[in-house]
Enzyme design. Structure first.
Site, PDB file in Angstrom:
ATOM      1  N   CYS A 258       0.901  -1.166   0.000  1.00 36.93           N
ATOM      2  CA  CYS A 258       0.000   0.000   0.000  1.00 36.93           C
ATOM      3  C   CYS A 258       0.929   1.202   0.000  1.00 36.93           C
ATOM      4  O   CYS A 258       1.203   1.777   1.043  1.00 36.93           O
ATOM      5  CB  CYS A 258      -0.860   0.013   1.257  1.00 36.93           C
ATOM      6  N   SER A 259       1.447   1.567  -1.160  1.00 39.75           N
ATOM      7  CA  SER A 259       2.676   2.364  -1.167  1.00 39.75           C
ATOM      8  C   SER A 259       2.486   3.868  -1.281  1.00 39.75           C
ATOM      9  O   SER A 259       3.389   4.629  -0.951  1.00 39.75           O
ATOM     10  CB  SER A 259       3.578   1.889  -2.291  1.00 39.75           C
ATOM     11  N   ALA A 260       1.342   4.323  -1.794  1.00 35.98           N
ATOM     12  CA  ALA A 260       1.211   5.754  -2.105  1.00 35.98           C
ATOM     13  C   ALA A 260       0.987   6.581  -0.829  1.00 35.98           C
ATOM     14  O   ALA A 260       0.293   6.112   0.080  1.00 35.98           O
ATOM     15  CB  ALA A 260       0.033   5.957  -3.048  1.00 35.98           C
ATOM     16  N   PRO A 261       1.596   7.763  -0.735  1.00 29.15           N
ATOM     17  CA  PRO A 261       2.366   8.484  -1.749  1.00 29.15           C
ATOM     18  C   PRO A 261       3.857   8.162  -1.793  1.00 29.15           C
ATOM     19  O   PRO A 261       4.618   8.870  -2.441  1.00 29.15           O
ATOM     20  CB  PRO A 261       2.148   9.949  -1.343  1.00 29.15           C
ATOM     21  N   GLY A 262       4.294   7.126  -1.099  1.00 27.00           N
ATOM     22  CA  GLY A 262       5.667   6.665  -1.303  1.00 27.00           C
ATOM     23  C   GLY A 262       6.639   7.042  -0.194  1.00 27.00           C
ATOM     24  O   GLY A 262       7.844   6.836  -0.345  1.00 27.00           O
ATOM     25  N   GLY A 263       6.135   7.560   0.916  1.00 30.78           N
ATOM     26  CA  GLY A 263       7.037   7.969   2.007  1.00 30.78           C
ATOM     27  C   GLY A 263       7.880   6.802   2.515  1.00 30.78           C
ATOM     28  O   GLY A 263       9.105   6.913   2.625  1.00 30.78           O
ATOM     29  N   ASP A 280      -0.135   0.084  -5.409  1.00 33.70           N
ATOM     30  CA  ASP A 280      -1.258   0.813  -4.806  1.00 33.70           C
ATOM     31  C   ASP A 280      -2.472   0.607  -5.689  1.00 33.70           C
ATOM     32  O   ASP A 280      -2.365   0.506  -6.911  1.00 33.70           O
ATOM     33  CB  ASP A 280      -0.964   2.309  -4.641  1.00 33.70           C
ATOM     34  N   ASP A 325       1.183  -1.302   4.876  1.00 33.92           N
ATOM     35  CA  ASP A 325       0.909  -0.017   5.552  1.00 33.92           C
ATOM     36  C   ASP A 325      -0.543   0.310   5.191  1.00 33.92           C
ATOM     37  O   ASP A 325      -0.816   1.092   4.289  1.00 33.92           O
ATOM     38  CB  ASP A 325       1.897   1.035   5.027  1.00 33.92           C
ATOM     39  N   CYS A 378      -1.722   4.018  10.932  1.00 30.17           N
ATOM     40  CA  CYS A 378      -1.654   5.259  11.726  1.00 30.17           C
ATOM     41  C   CYS A 378      -2.967   5.396  12.494  1.00 30.17           C
ATOM     42  O   CYS A 378      -3.509   6.493  12.617  1.00 30.17           O
ATOM     43  CB  CYS A 378      -1.347   6.476  10.856  1.00 30.17           C
TER      44      CYS A 378
END
Ligand code: SAM
Length: 438
Positions: A258-263, A280, A325, A378
């Site tokens: 679940c990669s976006a926005p890539g942090g 994503d 994530d 989060c």
């Protein structure tokens, strides 16, 4: 009161209407009104006041209803938000009262509400005359006192019986700015010195976060030394811990599901030379992963896909590390996004919990023996975190939890939880699980 101050207040009222009447996120809602403001201080004021109203919404809403004889017509709804901004400012007490009232009247005029300017003036003056009587009627109500919806207060009270009020208060504090140093570009010491030389009060956090720096106040990020060269990123310290749960080394094959926005994808690649696949489900958001990596001089294989349907995108080769994530209630980052408390509904939770569980079930078989899966959110709600983690562990065979007692956070029956504001961090949950060879 000068014109820019009127512009900032009007922009805040317009954005708040989009969030509270139309369910848009604050970041999106601010884009258009901010683009019309020329001056930096005016844009900062618009942001600050939007945040202030969102944190104080139940109180200003109750006050405006009590103070007005009748609500404005539907087409004049903006007046509610002009009043909300002024009431939040009067309650804050940072500016002289007369100036706030005068400004609200001017804001109404520039917002096309001239015919309601008199009413706004009268309502605010009445508030100032009868303030203590109106305020005393608000005192006993928890939703008003803390500025959160009742369902969230109840959920936090149930999950965190000793901490719920501290959690709510932490969500109303302005967070520090956490930076991540790209140690492929320069050392943390070099970044610290460059920031201090440019007049910023950068600090080293007193936590095991080797890439992190703290700035106590908001700044324009693009003005920071090293920013345009890819030397710095903005990322909360709690999110930065994720790479340590992953135990990365050069050469590993890694999935960021679940990669976006890539942090976190960027952080992983700053730490080690990886073969990284970034997935994503949202194609537009996935583009941001490419942009994030490009700014930092990093690269990954970016694929649009649903993490719970690997049959659509997986090439069949196992991963050494998997990061999930997951999409979540974001209740751990309310101090950064005060709109979340009004946009999230109790009814969103069961679907989120089911989506997270589906991803975990679908991705576990993609992990190589000896590999590590990290589940992160989060959120600070047990359904998405500790209970989700326990349910997953009960269902997965040949797995072992990696404890990480050396990292910040509270050990739960499964995983570790950071509560918002603890060590100046956002609320965050991590679970690291190793797949045992059979
Ligand atoms: C918490 S954010 C990820 C933040 C990201 N890891 C970072 O550090 O920048 C969750 C992401 O999950 C994505 N998402 C939601 N459902 C998904 C699914 N079924 N498959 C893959 N991605 C999904 C969302 O589009 C969103 O970008």
């Amino acid at each position: 009161m000068n014109r820019p101050a009127v512009g900032g207040r009007l922009a805040a009222a317009q954005a708040l209407r989009q969030v509270l009447d139309r369910g848009q996120s604050l970041d999106e809602a601010l884009q258009l009104p901010l683009s019309k403001l020329e001056h930096g201080p005016d844009r900062a004021l618009a942001r600050r006041l939007s945040y202030a109203v969102l944190r104080d919404w139940p109180a200003v809403q109750a006050l405006s209803s009590a103070l007005m004889d009748r609500p404005p017509a539907r087409r004049d709804r903006l007046a509610i938000f002009v009043l909300a901004v002024a009431l939040a400012e009067l309650r804050e007490g940072r500016e002289p009262e007369r100036a706030i009232v005068h400004s609200a009247v001017e804001v109404a005029r520039s917002g096309g509400l001239s015919r309601l300017a008199g009413m706004i003036n009268a309502v605010l003056r009445r508030y100032l005359r009868e303030r203590s009587a109106f305020e005393s009627r608000l005192a006993d109500n928890e939703t008003i006192r803390f500025g959160y919806p009742g369902w969230l207060i109840e959920a936090l009270r149930a999950d965190w019986p000793d901490d719920w009020s501290a959690i709510l208060e932490a969500g109303n504090q302005a967070p520090p700015l956490w930076l991540r140093v790209n140690r492929r570009h320069w050392s943390r010491e070099q970044a610290l010195q460059a920031l201090r030389a440019a007049g910023h009060e950068a600090q080293l956090p007193d936590l095991p976060l080797p890439d992190a720096l703290l700035l106590p106040t908001r700044v324009r990020i693009s003005d920071l030394p090293g920013w345009s060269e890819g030397g710095l990123s903005v990322q909360d310290g709690a999110a930065q811990l994720t790479v340590d749960y992953l135990q990365l080394e050069d050469g590993l094959r890694v999935l960021d599901a679940c990669s976006a926005p890539g942090g976190k994808a960027a952080h992983m690649l700053e730490r080690a030379a990886l073969d990284l696949t970034a997935i994503d489900v949202d194609a537009e958001r996935l583009e941001r992963v490419g942009e994030t990596l490009q700014r930092l001089g990093l690269a990954a294989r970016c694929l649009q896909g649903d993490a719970s349907r690997p049959q659509d995108w997986w090439d069949g080769r196992p991963f050494d590390r998997i990061l999930v994530d997951a999409p979540c209630s974001a209740t751990g980052v309310i101090r950064r996004h005060p709109d979340i408390r009004w946009l999230r509904k109790a009814s969103d939770l069961p679907e989120l919990v089911e989506r997270q569980a589906e991803m975990l079930r679908a991705l576990w078989p993609l992990l190589a023996p000896g590999g590590i899966l990290v589940y992160a959110t989060c959120s600070i709600l047990a359904d998405e975190n500790e209970r989700q983690a326990r349910a997953f562990l009960e269902s997965c065979e040949h797995c072992e939890v990696i404890e990480h007692a050396e990292l910040p956070g509270r050990a739960r029956s499964a995983g570790r939880q950071i509560l918002p504001g603890e060590n100046d961090l956002d609320g965050f949950f991590h679970l690291a699980v190793r797949r045992l060879p059979v």
